[in-house]
Design a protein around this motif. Structure first.
Motif, mmCIF file in Angstrom:
data_model
loop_
_atom_site.group_PDB
_atom_site.id
_atom_site.type_symbol
_atom_site.label_atom_id
_atom_site.label_comp_id
_atom_site.label_asym_id
_atom_site.label_seq_id
_atom_site.Cartn_x
_atom_site.Cartn_y
_atom_site.Cartn_z
ATOM 1 N N SER A 184 -4.639 -20.748 22.688
ATOM 2 C CA SER A 184 -3.310 -20.140 22.725
ATOM 3 C C SER A 184 -2.549 -20.556 21.476
ATOM 4 N N GLY A 239 0.484 -22.067 21.940
ATOM 5 C CA GLY A 239 1.479 -22.907 22.600
ATOM 6 C C GLY A 239 0.736 -23.937 23.414
ATOM 7 N N ARG A 271 -1.214 -26.222 18.202
ATOM 8 C CA ARG A 271 -0.290 -26.355 17.070
ATOM 9 C C ARG A 271 -1.063 -26.374 15.747
ATOM 10 N N ASP A 286 0.067 -17.269 25.619
ATOM 11 C CA ASP A 286 1.091 -18.288 25.383
ATOM 12 C C ASP A 286 1.339 -18.329 23.877
ATOM 13 N N THR A 295 3.959 -19.449 21.466
ATOM 14 C CA THR A 295 5.175 -20.244 21.321
ATOM 15 C C THR A 295 5.382 -20.704 19.885
ATOM 16 N N TYR A 296 4.340 -21.205 19.267
ATOM 17 C CA TYR A 296 4.450 -21.769 17.924
ATOM 18 C C TYR A 296 4.529 -20.671 16.866
ATOM 19 N N LYS A 303 8.458 -29.190 28.115
ATOM 20 C CA LYS A 303 7.883 -28.944 26.789
ATOM 21 C C LYS A 303 8.903 -28.289 25.872
ATOM 22 N N VAL A 352 9.559 -26.521 22.026
ATOM 23 C CA VAL A 352 8.959 -25.963 20.809
ATOM 24 C C VAL A 352 9.218 -26.900 19.636
#
Length: 302
Positions: free
Chosen positions: A14, A16, A22, A46, A48-49, A253, A255
C-alpha cells in the motif's frame, strides 16, 4: 540526467501504514525526480503517503470483489498492465510468503530477468515462500535481491543460498522531514514510539512495562505511542491495569508524526525483529530537540 525512457514499476502492499510502505512512496519520488517513468502498483486501497508516478490501485478492485473470482480478475488486470507497459524494471516491495501465488507471479506474470526483489525485515521468511525448497529456487533468475541491512543480506544467503543479494539502506529525505517536523512542533516532555501497533512484532508490551518501572512517570515524562493496529485496545487495557492512563498517551496513525519525533526527548524501538527501521534514521535525522540520543532494543542490533 534524463531517464524518461526507462520505465519502472514499484509494487507495494500500500501507500500507507508502515515503514516499508513509506519507503516505497519515497522511492517513487526519488526515482521520478531523477527522470524515470514511474508507475506504482498497490495491493491494498490505502493511499496516504505522498508519491509520484502513475498509480494502479488493485486495492480498489479488492474492495469491490474479494472472492476467488475477484482475485483471479485482479491477477488478469495486473498481468495485462505489465504486458502493456513492458517495464524495464519491476521493484517488488511486497511481503511474499504465499508459496503457490508467488510461484505463479514469478514464473508467469513477471519477467524474472527484470524484477528486483526487496527484503525489508530480518525475519526473511516474510519475504520468501513458506515451502523452502521452492523459495530457494524461485528468485534465482532475478538480477538482484535487495536487503536493507547487512544482517538481513547474510540471513538470506544463509537460509536460501542466493548469490544475487545486495545491501542498500533505506533512504530518507532529510529536508522534507525537517520541513514536516517544523510545521507540527509539540510541547511538553515525552518519549515516543511510533509505528504499526502489532504487539507480536513491535513488542509494545515490553515498552509499556519498561516505562512503568522507570523513573520517567515520577518525573512527569510521558510516553506517546502513535499508530493504528490490531492490538491498540489490548495495550490500552494493559496501561489501565498499571494505572498509567495519564502518562501513556495513545495517538492514532498520523501522516505527519515528525513534529512529535523532533520534539520528543528520544524515540524508543522495542521490536522483536526489524530490518533497518525507518524510525531509527528518521529520529536521528531530526535530532530530537532535548537530547540527540536514540534508545532502542531489538533481538539483534542494527
Amino acid at each position: 540526467m534524463n531517464h524518461s525512457k526507462t520505465k519502472i514499476a514499484i509494487i507495494t502492499t500500500s501507500l500507507g501504514g508502515g515503514g516499508a510502505e513509506r519507503s516505497s512512496a519515497l522511492l517513487s519520488i526519488l526515482l521520478s525526480d531523477l527522470g524515470y517513468d514511474i508507475h506504482v502498483v498497490t495491493v491494498l486501497d490505502d493511499i496516504t503517503y505522498d508519491y509520484k508516478g502513475k498509480l494502479l490501485n488493485l486495492g480498489s478492485l479488492k474492495n469491490n470483489n474479494d472472492t476467488l473470482f475477484g482475485r483471479f480478475n485482479r491477477l488478469i488486470v495486473f498481468n495485462k498492465f505489465l504486458k502493456e507497459n513492458n517495464f524495464d524494471w519491476i521493484i517488488d516491495n511486497r511481503i511474499r510468503s504465499s508459496t503457490w501465488s508467488e510461484l505463479v507471479i514469478s514464473r508467469f506474470v513477471f519477467n524474472p530477468n527484470r524484477v528486483i526483489y526487496v527484503v525489508r525485515n530480518f525475519n526473511v521468511g516474510l519475504y520468501f515462500p513458506k515451502i523452502k525448497f521452492i523459495a530457494k529456487r524461485i528468485y534465482k533468475e532475478s538480477p538482484y535481491i535487495i536487503a536493507v541491512c547487512d544482517d538481513t543480506k547474510y540471513e538470506i544467503q544463509k537460509e536460501y543460498g542466493y548469490k544475487n543479494v545486495l545491501r542498500i539502506y533505506n533512504p530518507i529525505d532529510k529536508l522534507a522531514l525537517l520541513n514536516a517536523a517544523n510545521d507540527e512542533t509539540k510541547e511538553g516532555n515525552f518519549i515516543l514510539s511510533y509505528g504499526r501497533i502489532d504487539d507480536e512484532v513491535k513488542n509494545y508490551s515490553l515498552l509499556i512495562e519498561g516505562y512503568s518501572k522507570s523513573i520517567l512517570p515520577k518525573n512527569n515524562i510521558a510516553l506517546y505511542i502513535i499508530g493504528d493496529g490490531k492490538d491498540v485496545e489490548k495495550l490500552k487495557h494493559k496501561v489501565k491495569q498499571l494505572a498509567l492512563e495519564d502518562k501513556i498517551i495513545f495517538k492514532p496513525k498520523l501522516v505527519n508524526p515528525f513534529g512529535y519525533v523532533k520534539s520528543a526527548l528520544f524515540t524508543v524501538l522495542t521490536s522483536r525483529h526489524e530490518g533497518f527501521p525507518r524510525v531509527i534514521i528518521e529520529s536521528l535525522a531530526l535530532e530530537p530537540s532535548n537530547f540527540s540520543r536514540l534508545y532502542f532494543r531489538t533481538s539483534r542490533n542494527y
